[in-house]
Design an enzyme around this catalytic site. Sequence first.
Site, PDB file in Angstrom:
ATOM      1  N   GLY A 154      48.440  37.438  23.965  1.00  0.00           N
ATOM      2  CA  GLY A 154      47.365  36.548  23.566  1.00  0.00           C
ATOM      3  C   GLY A 154      47.299  36.376  22.061  1.00  0.00           C
ATOM      4  O   GLY A 154      47.974  35.526  21.477  1.00  0.00           O
ATOM      5  N   TYR A 203      34.513  35.361  35.970  1.00  0.00           N
ATOM      6  CA  TYR A 203      34.187  33.964  36.243  1.00  0.00           C
ATOM      7  C   TYR A 203      34.023  33.734  37.752  1.00  0.00           C
ATOM      8  O   TYR A 203      33.999  34.678  38.531  1.00  0.00           O
ATOM      9  CB  TYR A 203      35.224  33.051  35.587  1.00  0.00           C
ATOM     10  CG  TYR A 203      35.218  33.195  34.084  1.00  0.00           C
ATOM     11  CD1 TYR A 203      34.042  32.969  33.361  1.00  0.00           C
ATOM     12  CD2 TYR A 203      36.348  33.605  33.384  1.00  0.00           C
ATOM     13  CE1 TYR A 203      34.002  33.133  31.984  1.00  0.00           C
ATOM     14  CE2 TYR A 203      36.311  33.768  31.997  1.00  0.00           C
ATOM     15  CZ  TYR A 203      35.133  33.539  31.305  1.00  0.00           C
ATOM     16  OH  TYR A 203      35.079  33.709  29.948  1.00  0.00           O
ATOM     17  N   ARG A 207      45.396  34.767  38.343  1.00  0.00           N
ATOM     18  CA  ARG A 207      45.111  35.895  37.456  1.00  0.00           C
ATOM     19  C   ARG A 207      43.983  36.743  38.021  1.00  0.00           C
ATOM     20  O   ARG A 207      42.970  36.221  38.492  1.00  0.00           O
ATOM     21  CB  ARG A 207      44.727  35.378  36.073  1.00  0.00           C
ATOM     22  CG  ARG A 207      44.723  36.468  35.009  1.00  0.00           C
ATOM     23  CD  ARG A 207      44.380  35.920  33.652  1.00  0.00           C
ATOM     24  NE  ARG A 207      44.737  36.881  32.613  1.00  0.00           N
ATOM     25  CZ  ARG A 207      44.244  36.843  31.382  1.00  0.00           C
ATOM     26  NH1 ARG A 207      43.405  35.892  31.027  1.00  0.00           N
ATOM     27  NH2 ARG A 207      44.617  37.748  30.490  1.00  0.00           N
ATOM     28  N   GLN A 231      45.684  26.606  33.205  1.00  0.00           N
ATOM     29  CA  GLN A 231      44.770  27.522  33.892  1.00  0.00           C
ATOM     30  C   GLN A 231      43.548  26.748  34.379  1.00  0.00           C
ATOM     31  O   GLN A 231      42.822  26.148  33.587  1.00  0.00           O
ATOM     32  CB  GLN A 231      44.340  28.667  32.974  1.00  0.00           C
ATOM     33  CG  GLN A 231      43.593  29.761  33.734  1.00  0.00           C
ATOM     34  CD  GLN A 231      43.064  30.852  32.835  1.00  0.00           C
ATOM     35  OE1 GLN A 231      42.284  30.579  31.931  1.00  0.00           O
ATOM     36  NE2 GLN A 231      43.454  32.094  33.094  1.00  0.00           N
TER      37      GLN A 231
END
Length: 368
Positions: free
Chosen positions: A321, A181, A228, A101
Amino acid sequence: MSKQALLSPLVMGDLNLKNRVFMAPMTRSRADNPENAPYAIHVNYYQQRASSGLIITEGSQISKKAVGYINTPGIYSQAQVEGWKKVTEAVHAEGGHIFIQLWHVGRISHPDFHNGELPHAPSAVNPNSKSYTPEGFKETVAPKEMTLEDIKQTILDFKNGAKNAMEAGFDGVEIHSSNGYLLHQFFNNSSNQRTDQYGGSIENKARILFEVIDAIKEVMPENRIGLRLNPSLHGAFGMEADEETIPTFDYIVNKLNEYDLAYLHLSEPFTDVSEVEFLEPNIAKRYRPMYKGTLIINSNFDQQSGNQVIEDGLADAVAFGKPFISNPDLPERFAQNASLADWDQDTFYTPGEKGYTDYPSLEEVKVD
């Protein structure tokens, strides 16, 4: 092996994946060395979890400017490439597949990470959040509004991160355009108040994402690029949604159909948005009919709901996760309908092997 949708194989682009139990990207803050490079414990951690259909690594910063948390591994230096190379070799030796990622946190950072300089963001708007610095949590500050040159350099940093990922032996990359982000900050009206070609209209706010994809596909196959998104994020990571939020993501998802990507990775809402009239509480239901490629869904799924969402045709795979933290052999546990081990939240971000590589497999538990 029990017949479960999660355990059926998946063809994703030119990759043949052994199941649809994907490992979601999770920040673990274990790269506690001056290079912020993966080392032996990362190799062990990811190798232990190589039975997943696809591992998506923790977010890895594409430059020093992209950092916002302590001890996160990067993908911009040769030392980091060499460290990740050992990880990919170990995962591949177990027959696994692994994407990295690519991460830039933008304003979710602190001057302590940047020699006193301000973090970069679309606009000089403080997210009023916290950044975990070497001295503990600190309040975020108003960032520096990125110049056009800063944006151009950031796109090049994503491209370089992808190039380094290929050198390190990854099967592909996931562009982190989610969870408040940097790229997500461009999509959002509360964080992007620009009036140039990167702000204002929906097309302008999404522009940087497609420029990043176009840059990355110059150095690697388009069908090895995933990304994502978290469309209904609201009241977290400094993000405040509004009436234009879902139309922005509708535009992005529709435009992604013009690309031959590996996958689109979506998160269901992190908080209850059922009473927020301008947000979508059912992300997979909304975007599965809209997106023509491979769709991964994430956020609080278990074995039952994971199988159900695939059976219902709303997703092709599910990214887990926290269950993967404490259950390194999660697909095998699903296959045997075994109970899952609990995770220890106190060790999510602490250094060393405790709470990282010391969770036993089902086989090891049975031996004990």
